[in-house]
Design an enzyme around this catalytic site. Structure first.
Site, PDB file in Angstrom:
ATOM      1  N   HIS A   1      -3.167  -5.648  -4.503  1.00 53.03           N
ATOM      2  CA  HIS A   1      -4.557  -5.322  -4.829  1.00 53.03           C
ATOM      3  C   HIS A   1      -4.619  -4.367  -6.016  1.00 53.03           C
ATOM      4  O   HIS A   1      -3.617  -3.753  -6.398  1.00 53.03           O
ATOM      5  CB  HIS A   1      -5.266  -4.679  -3.630  1.00 53.03           C
TER       6      HIS A   1
ATOM      7  N   HIS B   1       0.914  -1.572  -0.290  1.00 59.11           N
ATOM      8  CA  HIS B   1       1.388  -0.474   0.557  1.00 59.11           C
ATOM      9  C   HIS B   1       2.181  -1.047   1.731  1.00 59.11           C
ATOM     10  O   HIS B   1       1.809  -2.090   2.292  1.00 59.11           O
ATOM     11  CB  HIS B   1       0.217   0.346   1.087  1.00 59.11           C
TER      12      HIS B   1
ATOM     13  N   GLU C   1      -6.260   0.438   4.474  1.00 62.05           N
ATOM     14  CA  GLU C   1      -7.384   1.129   3.853  1.00 62.05           C
ATOM     15  C   GLU C   1      -8.616   0.231   3.782  1.00 62.05           C
ATOM     16  O   GLU C   1      -8.532  -0.985   3.967  1.00 62.05           O
ATOM     17  CB  GLU C   1      -7.015   1.617   2.454  1.00 62.05           C
TER      18      GLU C   1
ATOM     19  N   ARG D   1       3.893   0.208  -6.834  1.00 63.07           N
ATOM     20  CA  ARG D   1       3.257  -0.296  -8.057  1.00 63.07           C
ATOM     21  C   ARG D   1       4.116  -1.433  -8.606  1.00 63.07           C
ATOM     22  O   ARG D   1       5.321  -1.250  -8.828  1.00 63.07           O
ATOM     23  CB  ARG D   1       3.132   0.847  -9.070  1.00 63.07           C
TER      24      ARG D   1
END
Length: 322
Positions: free
Chosen positions: A178, A103, A120, A198
C-alpha cells in the site's frame, strides 16, 4: 488518581513526503513544510505522548499506564497487552506519494523485531482532486512476478489505485502492499508498531542526496500476493447514533456524527475510549472532568469511566476502543 479526559501534545514528524496541511488545516505547531505526521497517542519507544491538559499535564502516557494500568486501559486490555498501549493514533499529510510498503503480521514482527505487527485503518479527512491511494495488487501475482517487477522497476504497473474523497475509509491488513498518495490528509488508527517494509520509493533522494533504505528481502515472506477486494470499509452515517466501522482483533472503530448531545453508559466497556475529531468541535466529559476537542485533535478517556457525554452542535468523531 483523577483520570479525566486526557489530551496530549502532538509528536510532529518531518517526512520526505510531508507538507504543511497539519498546520494549515488543524493548527498543529509545525515548524516546516515537510511535516508528514502528527502522532496523537503513542508509547513507541522514544516517542511517548505527554499529557497537555489539566492536573496531569506533563505526565507521560507510559507513566500513567505503569501506575494505573487497569483503571486507564481496562482489565481485559491489560490481560492481553500488559502495560503496553496497544494503539498508535496519527494524522498524516502526504504532499507527495509515500513509499510503497507493507507491514508484517504479529508472528513475523515478534520474531524479527520483538514488536507487534501493524494492522491499520485510514479515514480520509481531506483530498485534492484526483488524489488516490495504492491498496493491494491489481491482479494476483506470484512471488517471482513481484521480484521481476522490482528488478525491472515496473512495480507500479502491478498496483491497484483507488481515488479517494473525504469520508472514504480503508482497512489495511498486514501483508497488504500500500501507499498513501499525494494530496491526501487522513486519520490513521493502527497497532502500536513502527515496523515498515519499504519496497519502492519512486527513486527519490532525501535532502542529503541519498536513497532511502529499501527492505526488499524482508518483504518477500511478509507480503500477501493475492488480489483481494477486502479493504474498502462500508459504514452507515446515521446522525446522533454510534455507527460501526471496523471491528477487528486489534481495535474497534465507530463513526459518530452529531448535531446534538450524546450520552453513553460505558460501565461494561472494559477498555479505554479514544475520540479522534475529524470534523467540527465538541466538549467530551466523563465522571471526573471534561475536555474540548476540535478537528484534528484527539482525546483519551480511561477505562474506568462510567459515563461519557459528548456535547456539540456539530461534530464528527472516530470512536476507538479495544
Amino acid at each position: 488518581m483523577n483520570l479525566y479526559p486526557l489530551k496530549f501534545n502532538p509528536i510532529l514528524k518531518e517526512r520526505l513526503w510531508g507538507g504543511s496541511k497539519l498546520g494549515d488545516i488543524f493548527g498543529k505547531p509545525i515548524e516546516n513544510d515537510i511535516t508528514g505526521e502528527s502522532w496523537e497517542l503513542s508509547t513507541v519507544k522514544g516517542d511517548i505522548s505527554v499529557v497537555a491538559n489539566g492536573a496531569l499535564a506533563g505526565s507521560s502516557l507510559q507513566d500513567l499506564i505503569d501506575t494505573n494500568a487497569e483503571a486507564l486501559l481496562g482489565k481485559s486490555v491489560v490481560e492481553r497487552f500488559g502495560k503496553e498501549f496497544p494503539i498508535l493514533i496519527k494524522f498524516i499529510d502526504a504532499k507527495q506519494d509515500l513509499s510503497i510498503q507493507l507491514h508484517p503480521n504479529d508472528q513475523l514482527a515478534k520474531e524479527r523485531h520483538n514488536s507487534f505487527g501493524k494492522t491499520e485503518m485510514w479515514y480520509i479527512m481531506d483530498a485534492d482532486k484526483d488524489a488516490s491511494l495504492i491498496v493491494g495488487f491489481n491482479k494476483t501475482v506470484t512471488k517471482e512476478e513481484y521480484q521481476k517487477s522490482i528488478e525491472n522497476d515496473t512495480l507500479i504497473d502491478l498496483m491497484n489505485y483507488e481515488k479517494v474523497k473525504e469520508g472514504d475509509t480503508f482497512f489495511i491488513n498486514t501483508g497488504k502492499i500500500h501507499a498513501i498518495g499525494a494530496g491526501v490528509v487522513l486519520a490513521e488508527i493502527q497497532q502500536t508498531s513502527d515496523v515498515t517494509y519499504r519496497v519502492f520509493d519512486f527513486n527519490r533522494k532525501d535532502k542529503d542526496g541519498n536513497y532511502r533504505e529499501l527492505h526488499t528481502d524482508l518483504a518477500l515472506d511478509a507480503m500477501d500476493y493475492e488480489k483481494k477486494d477486502d479493504f474498502i470499509v462500508a459504514y452507515d452515517k446515521h446522525k446522533n447514533v454510534v455507527n460501526e466501522m471496523v471491528n477487528c482483533p486489534y481495535f474497534k472503530t465507530n463513526y459518530i456524527n452529531l448535531n446534538d448531545s450524546l450520552s453513553q453508559d460505558v460501565t461494561q466497556r472494559d477498555s479505554f475510549t479514544i475520540y479522534m475529531c475529524v470534523g467540527g468541535s465538541a466538549t467530551i466529559s466523563n465522571d471526573l472532568g471534561t475536555a474540548k476537542v476540535k478537528k484534528g485533535e484527539t482525546v483519551l478517556l480511561p477505562a474506568n469511566s462510567k459515563n461519557i457525554t459528548i456535547e456539540t452542535t456539530d461534530v464528527t468523531l472516530l470512536e476507538v476502543t479495544i
